[in-house]
Write a protein that holds these residues in place. Sequence first.
Motif, PDB file in Angstrom:
ATOM      1  N   SER A 142       0.832  -1.190   0.000  1.00  0.00           N
ATOM      2  CA  SER A 142       0.000   0.000   0.000  1.00  0.00           C
ATOM      3  C   SER A 142       0.870   1.245   0.000  1.00  0.00           C
ATOM      4  CB  SER A 142      -0.963  -0.023   1.180  1.00  0.00           C
ATOM      5  OG  SER A 142      -0.254  -0.200   2.388  1.00  0.00           O
ATOM      6  N   ASP A 143       1.015   1.864   1.168  1.00  0.00           N
ATOM      7  CA  ASP A 143       1.698   3.142   1.187  1.00  0.00           C
ATOM      8  C   ASP A 143       3.197   3.011   1.442  1.00  0.00           C
ATOM      9  OD1 ASP A 143       1.629   2.400   3.826  1.00  0.00           O
ATOM     10  OD2 ASP A 143       1.082   4.382   4.583  1.00  0.00           O
ATOM     11  N   SER A 144       3.736   1.810   1.415  1.00  0.00           N
ATOM     12  CA  SER A 144       5.182   1.630   1.524  1.00  0.00           C
ATOM     13  C   SER A 144       5.608   0.375   0.782  1.00  0.00           C
ATOM     14  CB  SER A 144       5.635   1.524   2.983  1.00  0.00           C
ATOM     15  OG  SER A 144       7.042   1.396   3.049  1.00  0.00           O
ATOM     16  N   VAL A 145       6.765   0.464   0.152  1.00  0.00           N
ATOM     17  CA  VAL A 145       7.350  -0.721  -0.484  1.00  0.00           C
ATOM     18  C   VAL A 145       8.651  -1.113   0.225  1.00  0.00           C
ATOM     19  CG1 VAL A 145       6.261  -0.467  -2.743  1.00  0.00           C
ATOM     20  CG2 VAL A 145       8.403   0.768  -2.257  1.00  0.00           C
ATOM     21  N   TYR A 146       8.883  -0.534   1.389  1.00  0.00           N
ATOM     22  CA  TYR A 146       9.947  -0.948   2.296  1.00  0.00           C
ATOM     23  C   TYR A 146      11.293  -1.128   1.595  1.00  0.00           C
ATOM     24  CZ  TYR A 146       6.180  -1.345   5.556  1.00  0.00           C
ATOM     25  OH  TYR A 146       5.103  -1.033   6.358  1.00  0.00           O
ATOM     26  N   HIS A 147      11.698  -0.062   0.902  1.00  0.00           N
ATOM     27  CA  HIS A 147      13.082  -0.045   0.422  1.00  0.00           C
ATOM     28  C   HIS A 147      14.021  -0.295   1.600  1.00  0.00           C
ATOM     29  CE1 HIS A 147      16.764   1.111  -1.514  1.00  0.00           C
ATOM     30  NE2 HIS A 147      16.918   2.142  -0.708  1.00  0.00           N
ATOM     31  N   LEU A 148      13.651   0.280   2.728  1.00  0.00           N
ATOM     32  CA  LEU A 148      14.370   0.032   3.977  1.00  0.00           C
ATOM     33  C   LEU A 148      13.358  -0.218   5.087  1.00  0.00           C
ATOM     34  CD1 LEU A 148      16.958   2.959   3.735  1.00  0.00           C
ATOM     35  CD2 LEU A 148      17.426   0.541   3.318  1.00  0.00           C
ATOM     36  N   PHE A 149      13.787  -0.933   6.117  1.00  0.00           N
ATOM     37  CA  PHE A 149      12.960  -1.108   7.306  1.00  0.00           C
ATOM     38  C   PHE A 149      13.699  -0.464   8.474  1.00  0.00           C
ATOM     39  CE2 PHE A 149      11.118  -2.954  11.053  1.00  0.00           C
ATOM     40  CZ  PHE A 149       9.765  -3.055  10.732  1.00  0.00           C
ATOM     41  N   PRO A 150      13.406   0.810   8.760  1.00  0.00           N
ATOM     42  CA  PRO A 150      14.103   1.494   9.845  1.00  0.00           C
ATOM     43  C   PRO A 150      13.419   1.305  11.194  1.00  0.00           C
ATOM     44  CG  PRO A 150      12.763   3.062   8.638  1.00  0.00           C
ATOM     45  CD  PRO A 150      12.542   1.719   7.988  1.00  0.00           C
ATOM     46  N   VAL A 151      14.218   1.183  12.226  1.00  0.00           N
ATOM     47  CA  VAL A 151      13.730   1.237  13.599  1.00  0.00           C
ATOM     48  C   VAL A 151      14.475   2.358  14.304  1.00  0.00           C
ATOM     49  CG1 VAL A 151      13.170  -1.214  13.657  1.00  0.00           C
ATOM     50  CG2 VAL A 151      15.431  -0.453  14.437  1.00  0.00           C
ATOM     51  N   LEU A 152      13.915   2.800  15.410  1.00  0.00           N
ATOM     52  CA  LEU A 152      14.548   3.838  16.218  1.00  0.00           C
ATOM     53  C   LEU A 152      14.899   3.280  17.584  1.00  0.00           C
ATOM     54  CD1 LEU A 152      12.181   6.874  15.453  1.00  0.00           C
ATOM     55  CD2 LEU A 152      14.375   6.346  14.372  1.00  0.00           C
ATOM     56  N   SER A 153      16.092   3.616  18.047  1.00  0.00           N
ATOM     57  CA  SER A 153      16.498   3.203  19.383  1.00  0.00           C
ATOM     58  C   SER A 153      17.509   4.197  19.945  1.00  0.00           C
ATOM     59  CB  SER A 153      17.138   1.810  19.360  1.00  0.00           C
ATOM     60  OG  SER A 153      17.630   1.476  20.653  1.00  0.00           O
ATOM     61  N   PRO A 154      17.305   4.628  21.201  1.00  0.00           N
ATOM     62  CA  PRO A 154      18.310   5.498  21.827  1.00  0.00           C
ATOM     63  C   PRO A 154      19.629   4.767  22.048  1.00  0.00           C
ATOM     64  CG  PRO A 154      16.663   4.811  23.425  1.00  0.00           C
ATOM     65  CD  PRO A 154      16.177   4.353  22.084  1.00  0.00           C
ATOM     66  N   LEU A 155      19.603   3.436  21.923  1.00  0.00           N
ATOM     67  CA  LEU A 155      20.806   2.614  22.074  1.00  0.00           C
ATOM     68  C   LEU A 155      21.214   2.036  20.728  1.00  0.00           C
ATOM     69  CD1 LEU A 155      19.650   0.804  25.328  1.00  0.00           C
ATOM     70  CD2 LEU A 155      21.211   2.748  25.163  1.00  0.00           C
ATOM     71  N   ARG A 156      21.033   2.823  19.674  1.00  0.00           N
ATOM     72  CA  ARG A 156      21.259   2.369  18.311  1.00  0.00           C
ATOM     73  C   ARG A 156      22.621   1.716  18.115  1.00  0.00           C
ATOM     74  NH1 ARG A 156      21.909   5.878  13.939  1.00  0.00           N
ATOM     75  NH2 ARG A 156      23.571   6.905  15.128  1.00  0.00           N
ATOM     76  N   ASP A 157      23.672   2.349  18.580  1.00  0.00           N
ATOM     77  CA  ASP A 157      25.013   1.821  18.331  1.00  0.00           C
ATOM     78  C   ASP A 157      25.237   0.496  19.063  1.00  0.00           C
ATOM     79  OD1 ASP A 157      25.446   4.001  16.730  1.00  0.00           O
ATOM     80  OD2 ASP A 157      26.547   5.145  18.252  1.00  0.00           O
ATOM     81  N   GLN A 158      24.711   0.394  20.281  1.00  0.00           N
ATOM     82  CA  GLN A 158      24.796  -0.887  20.992  1.00  0.00           C
ATOM     83  C   GLN A 158      24.017  -1.978  20.257  1.00  0.00           C
ATOM     84  OE1 GLN A 158      24.147  -1.217  25.237  1.00  0.00           O
ATOM     85  NE2 GLN A 158      24.597   0.968  25.543  1.00  0.00           N
ATOM     86  N   LEU A 159      22.834  -1.620  19.784  1.00  0.00           N
ATOM     87  CA  LEU A 159      22.005  -2.590  19.056  1.00  0.00           C
ATOM     88  C   LEU A 159      22.699  -3.045  17.780  1.00  0.00           C
ATOM     89  CD1 LEU A 159      19.353  -4.109  18.529  1.00  0.00           C
ATOM     90  CD2 LEU A 159      18.445  -1.988  17.530  1.00  0.00           C
ATOM     91  N   LYS A 160      23.280  -2.124  17.068  1.00  0.00           N
ATOM     92  CA  LYS A 160      23.982  -2.473  15.835  1.00  0.00           C
ATOM     93  C   LYS A 160      25.130  -3.436  16.116  1.00  0.00           C
ATOM     94  CE  LYS A 160      26.431  -0.344  11.928  1.00  0.00           C
ATOM     95  NZ  LYS A 160      25.706  -1.130  10.893  1.00  0.00           N
ATOM     96  N   ALA A 161      25.908  -3.156  17.159  1.00  0.00           N
ATOM     97  CA  ALA A 161      27.028  -4.022  17.517  1.00  0.00           C
ATOM     98  C   ALA A 161      26.532  -5.405  17.957  1.00  0.00           C
ATOM     99  CB  ALA A 161      27.856  -3.370  18.624  1.00  0.00           C
ATOM    100  N   HIS A 162      25.456  -5.431  18.719  1.00  0.00           N
ATOM    101  CA  HIS A 162      24.866  -6.708  19.154  1.00  0.00           C
ATOM    102  C   HIS A 162      24.454  -7.558  17.959  1.00  0.00           C
ATOM    103  CE1 HIS A 162      21.989  -9.541  20.904  1.00  0.00           C
ATOM    104  NE2 HIS A 162      21.095  -9.073  20.050  1.00  0.00           N
ATOM    105  N   LEU A 163      23.788  -6.944  16.994  1.00  0.00           N
ATOM    106  CA  LEU A 163      23.324  -7.703  15.828  1.00  0.00           C
ATOM    107  C   LEU A 163      24.496  -8.193  14.983  1.00  0.00           C
ATOM    108  CD1 LEU A 163      20.205  -5.573  14.824  1.00  0.00           C
ATOM    109  CD2 LEU A 163      20.238  -7.837  15.889  1.00  0.00           C
TER     110      LEU A 163
END
Length: 373
Positions: free
Chosen positions: A284-305
């Motif tokens: 519908s209104d998105s074709v999800y070129h990207l799937f973004p999430v927001l987190s105040p701990l973004r850098d920690q989350l990125k390293a964890h993944l």
Amino acid sequence: MIRFLDLKAINSLPGLNLGDVVKDVVQSGWYLKGSYTQRFEQAYAEYIGTRHCVGCGNGLDALTLILRAYKEMGRLHAGDEVIVPANTYIATILSITENGLIPVLVEPDINTLQIDDRLIEDAVTPRTRAIMIVHLYGRCAYTEEIGRIVTRHNLLLIEDNAQAHGCTFKTRRTGSLGHAAAHSFYPTKNLGALGDAGAVTTNDPELAAVVAALGNYGSDRRYHFSYEGRNSRIDELQAAVLLAKLPFLDQWNQRRCDIARYYAQNIRHPQITIVNCKSSNRKSDSVYHLFPVLSPLRDQLKAHLLRAGIETDIHYPVPPHRQPCYQRLGKGILLPITERIHRQILSLPCNPALSDRQVAAVVEAVNAFIPHP
């Protein structure tokens, strides 16, 4: 390792045989402004729902040529203002300043990451001549309120559709909602070439003709130059590849939507915000070129993944008004929502080459994230 985007896998999806396509172009002996370009321009115009499509070198050129064409047509002049979302990729801003126009940055809505239509009216001045909306991350940025503002103030509406091939607003596709639209076919896009390529779509025959001439050294016919143009043309190889991929685009977009729906329904972490995501089974209104999430701990989350074997990316770590070349744009204005997005945003893998098992593994790893003090 779950790659963020495996282009080799993307270009080997069932039904595609790009090797034969490339071979055919090579053997044709015709590499620019040939039959593949004509066929792709016609097919893509029909797909988007416009009367005209003009291929060009890349998405930035598409944006730049639209604005330059409007200047040649007398619709824009140096010093005119163009309203634009503050959290866009820098190419959007580059196209405006390259034409001697002034970008007016408007904050996004934190729930959609698209330009906040409630703030646009206050940004309109006597020098405003256009609004450039950006269908960022593959989500439709157009709203009926934006349409009313455009009509009320007699503005041009230009779409940056670089990330939203196939996205729709009601029954119409993005790229057909405004006066003109720019498309990028960079290899990572939903419809990606094997190199750089772009296009302009419009229903305006004069604009299409001027854009075509400007991208061909300013020539409207052979050895006759009406404009001081540039060399920005889609080549036959890229046109042939895009033409071969176009019939699969809706299918691939649906897979992106399925993945996004699974993420939205199953990611449950108190430190992670899922950007407003419909649970519909239908594109519908998105074709999800990207799937973004927001987190105040973004850098920690990125390293964890990454430790869990999952690649992610940040789109984008620094907003345009904080870039060295554009710091003047941020003087005297506050853009707290834009800056929060750029501090917190993280893109999870979301593309049609991912398997169900890989998608489930991403969710499991995200939910297992344990922040450290």
